[in-house]
Design a protein around this motif. Structure first.
Motif, short mmCIF file in Angstrom:
data_model
loop_
_atom_site.label_atom_id
_atom_site.label_comp_id
_atom_site.label_asym_id
_atom_site.label_seq_id
_atom_site.Cartn_x
_atom_site.Cartn_y
_atom_site.Cartn_z
N LYS A 116 -42.38 9.52 -3.71
CA LYS A 116 -43.75 9.09 -3.48
C LYS A 116 -43.77 7.92 -2.52
O LYS A 116 -42.96 7.00 -2.62
CB LYS A 116 -44.41 8.69 -4.81
N HIS A 117 -44.72 7.94 -1.57
CA HIS A 117 -44.80 6.88 -0.58
C HIS A 117 -45.60 5.70 -1.12
O HIS A 117 -46.63 5.85 -1.75
CB HIS A 117 -45.47 7.38 0.70
N SER A 137 -40.37 5.05 0.34
CA SER A 137 -40.54 6.15 -0.61
C SER A 137 -39.73 5.85 -1.87
O SER A 137 -38.57 5.47 -1.79
CB SER A 137 -40.10 7.47 0.01
#
Length: 212
Positions: free
Chosen positions: A183-184, A179
């Motif tokens: 956000k991944h 991450s």
């Protein structure tokens, strides 16, 4: 031997310098990094860019490294193709690695009859020798910044290089990713983001350097 990497970069000295580097790496006289540094020393410095017929510009060190890798890959690939033809091999085994791009990850490490591999390279759906079906993709194996090889394989006698467990482990690790700013990203996606940040940082530093 000229323009071994098939680059569209327009300047003759650039092509000649890259050709010398490709031959050096292929012959075992230098590694990729040393060969890249040698070309950049001949051509200028890290802030210079390569210009292509399309009008596209790429940072010089990035262009040189990619052209050397592509040229060595093409020599290796063609050597494998010729050897396979001589021995009567009927298939190819795709190489595999961690952090694969999403378009090639499903097929990496798999074995395909030559007729099915030709379909793959044409962007058509294909089937491996185990009967698994794959959707077509635009980027051919071994081209457009692809790090995979299609090595000659005999479906009657050759032993697969990769196990299903190993390929599954790489795929799971890639998907697990990390991450960044909430956000991944897959590991591959994170590596591409890192390259973008590095390029933007260099462009910023060049724009505000004392010489400018």
């Amino acid at each position: 031997l000229f323009n071994l990497c098939n680059t569209a970069e327009m300047r003759m000295p650039y092509k000649q310098a890259v050709d010398q580097a490709i031959i050096a790496v292929s012959a075992g006289l230098a590694d990729y990094r040393s060969a890249t540094r040698d070309v950049i020393r001949k051509m200028g410095y890290g802030g210079m860019q390569a210009q292509y017929k399309s009008g596209y510009h790429r940072r010089l060190d990035t262009a040189v490294r990619q052209n050397i890798i592509d040229g060595v890959k093409q020599i290796t690939q063609n050597s494998s193709d010729m050897m396979g033809e001589e021995l009567g091999f009927d298939a190819v085994e795709l190489s595999a690695h961690a952090m694969s791009a999403p378009d090639h990850e499903p097929v990496q490490g798999r074995i395909f009859l030559k007729t099915e591999f030709e379909k793959m390279q044409a962007g058509e759906p294909c089937i491996d020798i185990e009967g698994n079906t794959y959707e077509g993709f635009k980027r051919p194996i071994g081209e457009w910044n692809c790090m995979h090889f299609a090595m000659a394989f005999d479906s009657r006698y050759s032993v697969p290089r990769y196990t299903v467990l190993q390929l599954g482990s790489w795929k799971a690790e890639n998907a697990a990713g990390c991450s960044i700013a909430g956000k991944h990203y897959s590991l591959y996606g994170a590596s591409q983001l890192m390259r973008q940040v590095e390029t933007q940082s260099l462009q910023f530093s060049q724009a505000f350097s004392p010489s400018n």
